[in-house]
Design a protein around this motif. Sequence first.
Motif, PDB file in Angstrom:
ATOM      1  N   ARG A   1      37.036 -46.893 -38.933  1.00 43.78           N
ATOM      2  CA  ARG A   1      38.407 -47.256 -39.298  1.00 43.78           C
ATOM      3  C   ARG A   1      39.220 -47.426 -38.029  1.00 43.78           C
ATOM      4  N   PRO A   2      39.948 -48.535 -37.887  1.00 46.49           N
ATOM      5  CA  PRO A   2      40.707 -48.738 -36.651  1.00 46.49           C
ATOM      6  C   PRO A   2      41.893 -47.797 -36.540  1.00 46.49           C
ATOM      7  N   VAL A   3      42.284 -47.530 -35.300  1.00 42.28           N
ATOM      8  CA  VAL A   3      43.548 -46.835 -35.044  1.00 42.28           C
ATOM      9  C   VAL A   3      44.634 -47.908 -35.073  1.00 42.28           C
ATOM     10  N   ARG A   4      45.552 -47.785 -36.013  1.00 47.72           N
ATOM     11  CA  ARG A   4      46.580 -48.810 -36.204  1.00 47.72           C
ATOM     12  C   ARG A   4      47.820 -48.422 -35.389  1.00 47.72           C
ATOM     13  N   LEU A   5      47.959 -49.097 -34.255  1.00 47.69           N
ATOM     14  CA  LEU A   5      49.030 -48.784 -33.310  1.00 47.69           C
ATOM     15  C   LEU A   5      50.133 -49.829 -33.400  1.00 47.69           C
ATOM     16  N   GLY A   6      51.336 -49.377 -33.727  1.00 50.44           N
ATOM     17  CA  GLY A   6      52.494 -50.260 -33.670  1.00 50.44           C
ATOM     18  C   GLY A   6      53.054 -50.283 -32.258  1.00 50.44           C
ATOM     19  N   VAL A   7      53.482 -51.442 -31.812  1.00 51.14           N
ATOM     20  CA  VAL A   7      53.963 -51.603 -30.429  1.00 51.14           C
ATOM     21  C   VAL A   7      55.340 -52.256 -30.452  1.00 51.14           C
ATOM     22  N   LEU A   8      56.281 -51.612 -29.805  1.00 53.26           N
ATOM     23  CA  LEU A   8      57.626 -52.166 -29.697  1.00 53.26           C
ATOM     24  C   LEU A   8      57.577 -53.549 -29.052  1.00 53.26           C
ATOM     25  N   ASP A   9      58.336 -54.489 -29.622  1.00 49.59           N
ATOM     26  CA  ASP A   9      58.335 -55.873 -29.120  1.00 49.59           C
ATOM     27  C   ASP A   9      58.574 -55.975 -27.629  1.00 49.59           C
ATOM     28  N   THR A  10      59.413 -55.082 -27.101  1.00 53.30           N
ATOM     29  CA  THR A  10      59.843 -55.216 -25.710  1.00 53.30           C
ATOM     30  C   THR A  10      58.997 -54.417 -24.725  1.00 53.30           C
ATOM     31  N   VAL A  11      57.903 -53.829 -25.188  1.00 51.22           N
ATOM     32  CA  VAL A  11      56.996 -53.138 -24.267  1.00 51.22           C
ATOM     33  C   VAL A  11      56.330 -54.173 -23.367  1.00 51.22           C
ATOM     34  N   SER A  12      56.214 -53.832 -22.108  1.00 53.05           N
ATOM     35  CA  SER A  12      55.609 -54.739 -21.138  1.00 53.05           C
ATOM     36  C   SER A  12      54.182 -55.124 -21.537  1.00 53.05           C
ATOM     37  N   THR A  13      53.908 -56.422 -21.513  1.00 56.47           N
ATOM     38  CA  THR A  13      52.557 -56.899 -21.808  1.00 56.47           C
ATOM     39  C   THR A  13      51.561 -56.356 -20.792  1.00 56.47           C
TER      40      THR A  13
ATOM     41  N   GLY B   1      56.554 -55.074 -33.463  1.00 63.02           N
ATOM     42  CA  GLY B   1      57.749 -54.999 -34.288  1.00 63.02           C
ATOM     43  C   GLY B   1      58.912 -54.407 -33.531  1.00 63.02           C
ATOM     44  N   SER B   2      60.067 -54.502 -34.136  1.00 61.83           N
ATOM     45  CA  SER B   2      61.251 -53.865 -33.587  1.00 61.83           C
ATOM     46  C   SER B   2      61.192 -52.372 -33.872  1.00 61.83           C
ATOM     47  N   GLU B   3      62.133 -51.624 -33.292  1.00 63.26           N
ATOM     48  CA  GLU B   3      62.171 -50.183 -33.552  1.00 63.26           C
ATOM     49  C   GLU B   3      62.303 -49.906 -35.046  1.00 63.26           C
ATOM     50  N   ARG B   4      63.157 -50.652 -35.728  1.00 62.65           N
ATOM     51  CA  ARG B   4      63.364 -50.447 -37.173  1.00 62.65           C
ATOM     52  C   ARG B   4      62.100 -50.814 -37.954  1.00 62.65           C
ATOM     53  N   GLU B   5      61.455 -51.905 -37.581  1.00 66.13           N
ATOM     54  CA  GLU B   5      60.241 -52.328 -38.297  1.00 66.13           C
ATOM     55  C   GLU B   5      59.110 -51.328 -38.113  1.00 66.13           C
TER      56      GLU B   5
END
Length: 278
Positions: free
Chosen positions: A91-103, A124-128
């Motif tokens: 099962r994958p680790v599902r990591l959300g990443v803030l849109d503005t995090v450095s690529t 996503g955004s902080e809210r998303e």
Amino acid sequence: MLSRTQIRQFLAVVDSGSFTRAANALNIAQPSLSGGIAELERQLGTRLFVRERRRIRLTPAGNALLPLARGIERDFHLAERQVGSLPVPARPVRLGVLDTVSTGWLERAVAAYAGEEPLELTEGSERELSAALASGSIDLALTLVGEGAEALLEEDYCLALPASHPLAGEAWVEAADVAGDTMIARRACEVLADTSRFFTRHGVRPLFALRSANDDRVMAMVRAGLGVTVAPRSLGCGGVAMVNIRGFRPVRRIGLVFGSLAAPHPEVRAALAGAAAD
């Protein structure tokens, strides 16, 4: 529809030559076996066995079914061997990443990740991201954290200038220093409203050459000389000078936020912490 249980019961009776021995081989009661064969015969609409005093024999319909039943059972065994032996995907680790995090930060972290589970990233955004954590659609999020929470990266905001800009070599710039510059608006910026108020308060009302939520594009356009922008220090890249803005003090703290049922995932944290330090 015929079931595998019916096929196996039919073959057990044929191979053992007896309902009693077939029931023992299948570890079921004889009445259950007799009922199963009767149901099979009902579904097929014909008799399969002739029951004599000391033996049973197949009817023509039973003889017609026999090679088909053996083929079906062989196919079941083949499916069990070939498909049942395949490994179950982790099962994958599902990591959300803030849109503005450095690529660049994210790229280094993914390359360094040493966990057994694959990574699955959601932007996503902080809210998303907060909503995704609450719904359980992601396990953890790399996002903004407040005071008291562990931060993997804490950074200030700078004025991003093309390396050829006259102010690129300065340690500090004043808001008034860029009053004549064209700007680029980072629409995903967490302090966009603060930035606008800061420059307005200092009498700077610039023209905008681009408004974009794509930070990689924004920084590429800064590098190309289209304009200047305010960005977190970690978004700095080759060809772009990140200069401190006097009097502009917002700081952002980025860390991991976990869903209520998420595992600790230390490998994810280690990769992100190590990449942030590079």
